[in-house]
Scaffold this motif. Structure first.
Motif, short mmCIF file in Angstrom:
data_model
loop_
_atom_site.label_atom_id
_atom_site.label_comp_id
_atom_site.label_asym_id
_atom_site.label_seq_id
_atom_site.Cartn_x
_atom_site.Cartn_y
_atom_site.Cartn_z
N TRP A 65 24.33 -18.18 -24.08
CA TRP A 65 22.93 -18.63 -24.16
C TRP A 65 22.08 -17.94 -23.09
CZ3 TRP A 65 20.65 -22.53 -27.33
CH2 TRP A 65 19.33 -22.86 -26.98
N GLU A 66 22.59 -17.94 -21.84
CA GLU A 66 21.81 -17.37 -20.74
C GLU A 66 21.70 -15.85 -20.83
OE1 GLU A 66 22.04 -18.66 -16.81
OE2 GLU A 66 21.53 -20.72 -17.39
N LYS A 67 22.68 -15.23 -21.47
CA LYS A 67 22.62 -13.77 -21.62
C LYS A 67 21.67 -13.36 -22.75
CE LYS A 67 27.24 -12.09 -20.26
NZ LYS A 67 28.46 -11.49 -20.84
N TRP A 68 21.81 -14.01 -23.91
CA TRP A 68 21.20 -13.46 -25.12
C TRP A 68 20.10 -14.31 -25.76
CZ3 TRP A 68 22.48 -8.71 -24.82
CH2 TRP A 68 23.75 -8.35 -24.33
N ILE A 69 19.92 -15.54 -25.26
CA ILE A 69 18.85 -16.39 -25.80
C ILE A 69 17.75 -16.58 -24.76
CG2 ILE A 69 18.30 -18.65 -26.81
CD1 ILE A 69 21.18 -18.70 -27.91
N SER A 70 18.09 -17.15 -23.60
CA SER A 70 17.07 -17.27 -22.55
C SER A 70 16.90 -15.97 -21.76
CB SER A 70 17.45 -18.40 -21.59
OG SER A 70 18.55 -18.03 -20.76
N LYS A 71 17.94 -15.13 -21.76
CA LYS A 71 17.98 -13.86 -21.01
C LYS A 71 17.95 -14.08 -19.49
CE LYS A 71 17.18 -11.31 -24.85
NZ LYS A 71 16.69 -12.26 -25.84
N LYS B 206 22.68 -21.94 -34.13
CA LYS B 206 22.87 -22.94 -35.19
C LYS B 206 23.46 -24.23 -34.63
CE LYS B 206 24.86 -23.42 -39.82
NZ LYS B 206 25.67 -22.75 -40.89
N LYS B 207 24.35 -24.09 -33.67
CA LYS B 207 25.05 -25.23 -33.08
C LYS B 207 24.13 -26.08 -32.20
CE LYS B 207 29.11 -26.27 -30.18
NZ LYS B 207 30.27 -25.66 -29.45
N TYR B 208 23.29 -25.40 -31.38
CA TYR B 208 22.50 -26.12 -30.37
C TYR B 208 21.01 -26.22 -30.70
CZ TYR B 208 26.66 -25.60 -27.45
OH TYR B 208 27.93 -25.66 -26.94
N GLY B 209 20.54 -25.45 -31.68
CA GLY B 209 19.12 -25.45 -31.99
C GLY B 209 18.32 -24.92 -30.81
N SER B 210 17.29 -25.66 -30.41
CA SER B 210 16.46 -25.23 -29.29
C SER B 210 16.92 -25.80 -27.95
CB SER B 210 15.00 -25.65 -29.53
OG SER B 210 14.91 -27.06 -29.67
#
Length: 387
Positions: free
Chosen positions: A216-222, A248-252
């Motif tokens: 998540w921290e690498k590729w979604i929030s960066k 899909k698992k965590y949504g937002s």
């Protein structure tokens, strides 16, 4: 609380238990360089409680104190995927000595650690035998009795309705150190036991970190790349599929756990060991000669390290190498390896480079030991009625 540490090695498990509140009344280790390491670090009071020698010759009557905890990592070569895997036929199988220590001192609790290979299907009968020995340490194996015969005797005793001997409730779990904030994907099986007469309801501490959170921290929030002041690299197809599953698992909502700690996280404030000023850091010395070949690829810098290993011929699989974004590799320094195993920077290791890497490869990550140790310490404090 009083403890005894067996098969201490360089002291990773012992250090974590000290940090969680236990006081060692004896530390037992046979390797000379590992003993030097223990003596040269004041966290162990300069080794005043150290017994250097074969555990078979250790006299438990020299310890007058009541013992709350016995801990250790019985030599794992008999069960290692990298060894000959002879299990109970290997003279280095020291689980019987761990059981003997429990029988001698009757601690309130114990903690033993071993390699994942011990849980292989081919070792299942012996694994069950280990559990029964830890449950009923007073049912001693006689001189002429095979382990199979002793196993049968233990099973018969276990089936009885009345038990009169020393007895422990035993829990075991395969633990990934990365799930507890250690920058290393190190899977090990832990055996925890509490004496049945003290009635403790204990469970393993819950994980605090996850791979999902790192992705998540690498590729979604960066945020990972921002933290290290790096440009976001191009994502590969395999990772992209992982990202889509996590969305899909965590949504937002981001995962509840902290992100796995990476090699870069662990060593980011250490200088390049090839630079002159690196010599100012304890045991942060560059070693050349690292190279990639099949099965020897190193640990990617932006993931937790592979499990450090103590191979007799160096670094099998390249676990002791960093692999950079461009595919180049170099050996981890001793200090970097110590950070991967969560030893403090002032901890000094003794011996040649290969011997020190062996000590580090065999160690329990100190941070993981502290987290498990603290949960045991708190459980024992509660039954003592202390605060």
């Amino acid at each position: 609380m009083n403890s005894i540490e067996l098969f201490a090695g360089a002291g990773g498990l012992a250090l974590g238990l000290v940090n969680s509140g236990f006081q060692h009344k004896a530390i037992v280790e046979v390797n000379k360089d590992a003993c030097k390491t223990i003596r040269n670090n004041n966290v162990f009071d300069y080794g005043k409680k150290l017994y250097e020698g074969n555990i078979i010759n250790f006299d438990y009557t020299t310890i007058e104190n009541e013992i709350d905890l016995i801990s250790g990592g019985p030599p794992c070569q008999p069960f290692s995927l990298g060894g000959k895997s002879q299990a109970n036929n290997d003279s280095r199988d020291m689980f019987p000595q761990a059981v003997n220590a429990i029988r001698e001192k009757k601690p309130k609790a114990f903690i033993f650690e071993n390699v994942k290979g011990l849980m292989r299907k081919s070792f299942e009968p012996y694994f069950k035998y280990i559990i029964l020995q830890l449950q009923y340490p007073s049912i001693e194996r006689s001189t002429n009795e095979s382990w199979e015969q002793h196993h049968a005797a233990l099973e018969k005793y276990h089936a009885q309705s009345a038990h009169t001997g020393l007895e422990y409730n035993v829990t075991y779990k395969l633990v990934n150190a990365a799930d507890y904030g250690v920058p290393q994907k190190r899977e090990r099986v832990f055996f925890i036991g509490f004496r049945t007469d003290i009635h403790i309801n204990w469970t393993f501490p819950e994980p605090t970190h996850s791979e999902d959170a790192l992705i998540w921290e690498k590729w979604i929030s960066k945020d990972y790349w921002k933290q290290h002041q790096l440009l976001v690299p191009t994502i590969d197809e395999k990772t992209l599929k992982k990202v889509e599953k996590i969305k899909k698992k965590y949504g937002s909502s981001k995962p509840q756990y902290l992100p796995w700690v990476t090699v870069r996280d662990a060593i980011c404030n250490l200088p390049d060991p090839q630079k002159a000023h690196a010599k100012n850091f304890n045991q942060h010395i560059f070693k050349g000669g690292a190279k990639i070949y099949p099965g020897h690829t190193g640990s990617y810098i932006d993931d937790p390290s592979k499990a450090l290993k103590a191979g007799t011929h160096g670094v099998p699989g390249g676990e002791n190498m960093i692999r950079y974004e461009d595919g180049s590799v170099r050996y981890l320094t001793v200090r970097e390896s110590a950070r991967i195993q969560t030893f403090p920077d002032n901890f000094q290791f003794e011996g040649s480079w290969s011997e020190v890497m062996r000590q580090l490869g065999n160690a329990v990550p100190a941070k993981l030991a502290e987290k498990i140790g603290l949960s045991i310490f708190n459980a024992l404090i509660e039954i003592k009625g202390l605060t």
